[in-house]
Design a protein around this motif. Sequence first.
Motif, PDB file in Angstrom:
ATOM      1  N   THR A   1       0.828  -1.426   0.063  1.00 12.65           N
ATOM      2  CA  THR A   1       0.150   0.175   0.029  1.00 12.65           C
ATOM      3  C   THR A   1       0.888   1.192  -0.040  1.00 12.65           C
ATOM      4  OG1 THR A   1      -1.932  -1.008   1.249  1.00 12.65           O
ATOM      5  CG2 THR A   1      -1.900   1.191   1.046  1.00 12.65           C
ATOM      6  N   ASN A   2       1.867   1.228   0.670  1.00 15.45           N
ATOM      7  CA  ASN A   2       2.643   2.477   0.947  1.00 15.45           C
ATOM      8  C   ASN A   2       3.779   2.591   0.036  1.00 15.45           C
ATOM      9  OD1 ASN A   2       1.042   3.320   3.136  1.00 15.45           O
ATOM     10  ND2 ASN A   2       2.101   2.182   4.382  1.00 15.45           N
ATOM     11  N   GLY A   3       4.306   1.533  -0.572  1.00 14.85           N
ATOM     12  CA  GLY A   3       5.399   1.614  -1.324  1.00 14.85           C
ATOM     13  C   GLY A   3       6.857   1.029  -0.705  1.00 14.85           C
ATOM     14  N   THR A   4       7.815   0.975  -1.524  1.00 11.99           N
ATOM     15  CA  THR A   4       9.019   0.422  -0.961  1.00 11.99           C
ATOM     16  C   THR A   4      10.282   1.387  -1.557  1.00 11.99           C
ATOM     17  OG1 THR A   4       8.615  -1.715  -0.846  1.00 11.99           O
ATOM     18  CG2 THR A   4      10.722  -1.339  -1.016  1.00 11.99           C
ATOM     19  N   TRP A   5      11.135   1.976  -0.534  1.00  5.96           N
ATOM     20  CA  TRP A   5      12.199   2.744  -0.949  1.00  5.96           C
ATOM     21  C   TRP A   5      13.638   1.950  -1.115  1.00  5.96           C
ATOM     22  CZ3 TRP A   5       7.730   4.516   0.973  1.00  5.96           C
ATOM     23  CH2 TRP A   5       7.429   6.057   0.751  1.00  5.96           C
TER      24      TRP A   5
ATOM     25  N   LEU B   1      17.785  -5.067  -8.820  1.00  9.19           N
ATOM     26  CA  LEU B   1      18.694  -4.769  -7.860  1.00  9.19           C
ATOM     27  C   LEU B   1      20.165  -4.922  -8.257  1.00  9.19           C
ATOM     28  CD1 LEU B   1      17.239  -6.517  -4.635  1.00  9.19           C
ATOM     29  CD2 LEU B   1      16.991  -3.973  -5.315  1.00  9.19           C
ATOM     30  N   ARG B   2      21.012  -4.053  -8.021  1.00  8.83           N
ATOM     31  CA  ARG B   2      22.186  -4.325  -8.713  1.00  8.83           C
ATOM     32  C   ARG B   2      23.296  -3.744  -7.590  1.00  8.83           C
ATOM     33  NH1 ARG B   2      19.644  -0.915 -12.165  1.00  8.83           N
ATOM     34  NH2 ARG B   2      20.750   1.038 -11.471  1.00  8.83           N
ATOM     35  N   ARG B   3      24.400  -4.690  -7.250  1.00 10.18           N
ATOM     36  CA  ARG B   3      25.579  -4.646  -6.692  1.00 10.18           C
ATOM     37  C   ARG B   3      25.093  -4.434  -5.082  1.00 10.18           C
ATOM     38  NH1 ARG B   3      29.695  -0.421  -9.923  1.00 10.18           N
ATOM     39  NH2 ARG B   3      29.871  -2.133 -11.846  1.00 10.18           N
ATOM     40  N   THR B   4      25.091  -3.173  -4.426  1.00 10.50           N
ATOM     41  CA  THR B   4      24.595  -3.129  -3.054  1.00 10.50           C
ATOM     42  C   THR B   4      23.748  -2.157  -3.064  1.00 10.50           C
ATOM     43  OG1 THR B   4      26.471  -1.519  -2.749  1.00 10.50           O
ATOM     44  CG2 THR B   4      27.005  -3.855  -2.384  1.00 10.50           C
ATOM     45  N   GLY B   5      23.104  -2.085  -1.570  1.00 12.88           N
ATOM     46  CA  GLY B   5      22.056  -0.881  -1.566  1.00 12.88           C
ATOM     47  C   GLY B   5      21.239  -1.262  -0.243  1.00 12.88           C
ATOM     48  N   THR B   6      20.292  -0.587  -0.189  1.00 11.71           N
ATOM     49  CA  THR B   6      19.383  -0.595   1.051  1.00 11.71           C
ATOM     50  C   THR B   6      18.089  -0.618   0.296  1.00 11.71           C
ATOM     51  OG1 THR B   6      19.302   1.873   1.472  1.00 11.71           O
ATOM     52  CG2 THR B   6      20.951   0.673   2.588  1.00 11.71           C
ATOM     53  N   ILE B   7      17.032  -1.167   1.300  1.00 14.70           N
ATOM     54  CA  ILE B   7      15.594  -1.259   1.149  1.00 14.70           C
ATOM     55  C   ILE B   7      14.729  -1.077   2.544  1.00 14.70           C
ATOM     56  CG2 ILE B   7      13.841  -3.144   0.404  1.00 14.70           C
ATOM     57  CD1 ILE B   7      15.829  -4.779  -0.699  1.00 14.70           C
ATOM     58  N   SER B   8      14.014  -0.226   2.328  1.00 12.16           N
ATOM     59  CA  SER B   8      13.203   0.293   3.416  1.00 12.16           C
ATOM     60  C   SER B   8      11.545   0.049   3.117  1.00 12.16           C
ATOM     61  CB  SER B   8      13.343   1.695   3.719  1.00 12.16           C
ATOM     62  OG  SER B   8      12.582   2.154   4.763  1.00 12.16           O
ATOM     63  N   LEU B   9      10.759  -0.739   3.703  1.00  7.69           N
ATOM     64  CA  LEU B   9       9.554  -1.141   3.359  1.00  7.69           C
ATOM     65  C   LEU B   9       8.603  -0.089   4.228  1.00  7.69           C
ATOM     66  CD1 LEU B   9       9.258  -5.108   4.223  1.00  7.69           C
ATOM     67  CD2 LEU B   9      10.059  -3.627   1.966  1.00  7.69           C
TER      68      LEU B   9
ATOM     69  N   ARG C   1      11.302   5.454  -4.663  1.00  7.94           N
ATOM     70  CA  ARG C   1      10.216   5.042  -4.175  1.00  7.94           C
ATOM     71  C   ARG C   1       9.766   4.055  -5.343  1.00  7.94           C
ATOM     72  NH1 ARG C   1       4.399   6.230  -4.185  1.00  7.94           N
ATOM     73  NH2 ARG C   1       3.325   5.214  -2.307  1.00  7.94           N
ATOM     74  N   LEU C   2       9.427   2.656  -4.911  1.00  8.97           N
ATOM     75  CA  LEU C   2       8.771   1.591  -5.924  1.00  8.97           C
ATOM     76  C   LEU C   2       7.578   1.536  -5.195  1.00  8.97           C
ATOM     77  CD1 LEU C   2       9.743  -0.561  -8.115  1.00  8.97           C
ATOM     78  CD2 LEU C   2      10.447  -1.841  -6.152  1.00  8.97           C
ATOM     79  N   HIS C   3       6.547   1.451  -6.325  1.00  5.80           N
ATOM     80  CA  HIS C   3       5.196   1.230  -5.788  1.00  5.80           C
ATOM     81  C   HIS C   3       4.506   0.487  -6.804  1.00  5.80           C
ATOM     82  CE1 HIS C   3       0.850   2.424  -4.712  1.00  5.80           C
ATOM     83  NE2 HIS C   3       1.353   1.497  -3.741  1.00  5.80           N
ATOM     84  N   ARG C   4       4.186  -0.830  -6.488  1.00  5.26           N
ATOM     85  CA  ARG C   4       3.291  -1.898  -7.169  1.00  5.26           C
ATOM     86  C   ARG C   4       4.068  -2.034  -8.738  1.00  5.26           C
ATOM     87  NH1 ARG C   4      -2.094  -2.306  -5.300  1.00  5.26           N
ATOM     88  NH2 ARG C   4      -1.898  -1.868  -3.037  1.00  5.26           N
ATOM     89  N   ASP C   5       5.172  -2.015  -8.540  1.00  6.56           N
ATOM     90  CA  ASP C   5       6.260  -2.160  -9.797  1.00  6.56           C
ATOM     91  C   ASP C   5       7.524  -3.042  -9.529  1.00  6.56           C
ATOM     92  OD1 ASP C   5       7.109  -1.822 -12.333  1.00  6.56           O
ATOM     93  OD2 ASP C   5       7.135   0.420 -12.471  1.00  6.56           O
TER      94      ASP C   5
END
Length: 300
Positions: free
Chosen positions: A251-255, A273-281, A265-269
Amino acid sequence: MTQRQPLTILFADVSGSTKLFETRGDETARRIVSGVLNVLGEITQHHGGRVIKTIGDEVMCTFPGPLNGLLAATDMQKRVSSDPAFIRDNLAIRVGLHHGDTLLEDGDVYGDAVNTAARMSSLAKREQIVTTASTVSGVTNVGPLRTRALGTARVSGKLLPIEIVDVMWQEDTSNVTTVQRVVKLVEQGPRKQRLLLRYRSQSYEIDELAPPFSLGREASNNLMIDAEWVSRTHATIEYKRGHWVLGDRSTNGTWVRLGDGDELRLHRDELHLRRTGTISLGQETSLNPDYVLTFQCMEA
């Protein structure tokens, strides 16, 4: 009364509807999406199929055999891609289908074939038709249909990955190597691609043949993140077509932050993912840094 019957199950999902609701408003967007679904229903009936139900911007159909479903899928893509109204609103569809045994009960359809068809739909990209190799190999007269091998994919409930193919529906396929029959299963080689996820004191290592890794608030997920801004089943991560793919279903998306880049911001899409990074739900990293995951794509 429950009845067992072999059927071809087809899922067609409208791509671009999320942005349509944001730009055109709920009522107008709903009317436009309903227009697409009505067209898909008409094509289904033309090919001897039946619409079982619509779920938001997705339609589920059944057909008596694989050829009916394959021809309907190609006609659906051709119709939507050539309709001026749908083109104007940047709408398209993605289609997944599979033929197998089903259970019919009270007008609905259940079983392994339904789950497999739904998985094919989730693998398909915009303007693509994805099906199982077994569905195509069961057709004795494919006519003008052409397919392209896409490798293998995991399906929930199946021990081994299954071979999948891309059905080429475009008129001009001169730049694509195609086959009329499904190629043999690619032999399993060593598992080279891995993804390392870290969340607080927990760490998970996923290989390329693993089933989709789910994240969300419910305990049934592979990783449970108990926060009010996180959806019950928030997102999935899986290896598809040579990439680790994060799919948001929330509902709120993923950063997501890839490397040192800006947070997206990713929403319903979906996002590679490449190399390294972070994910915040559910919220930006800065709002709740204690709930952030890190990822690292690795190759053995």
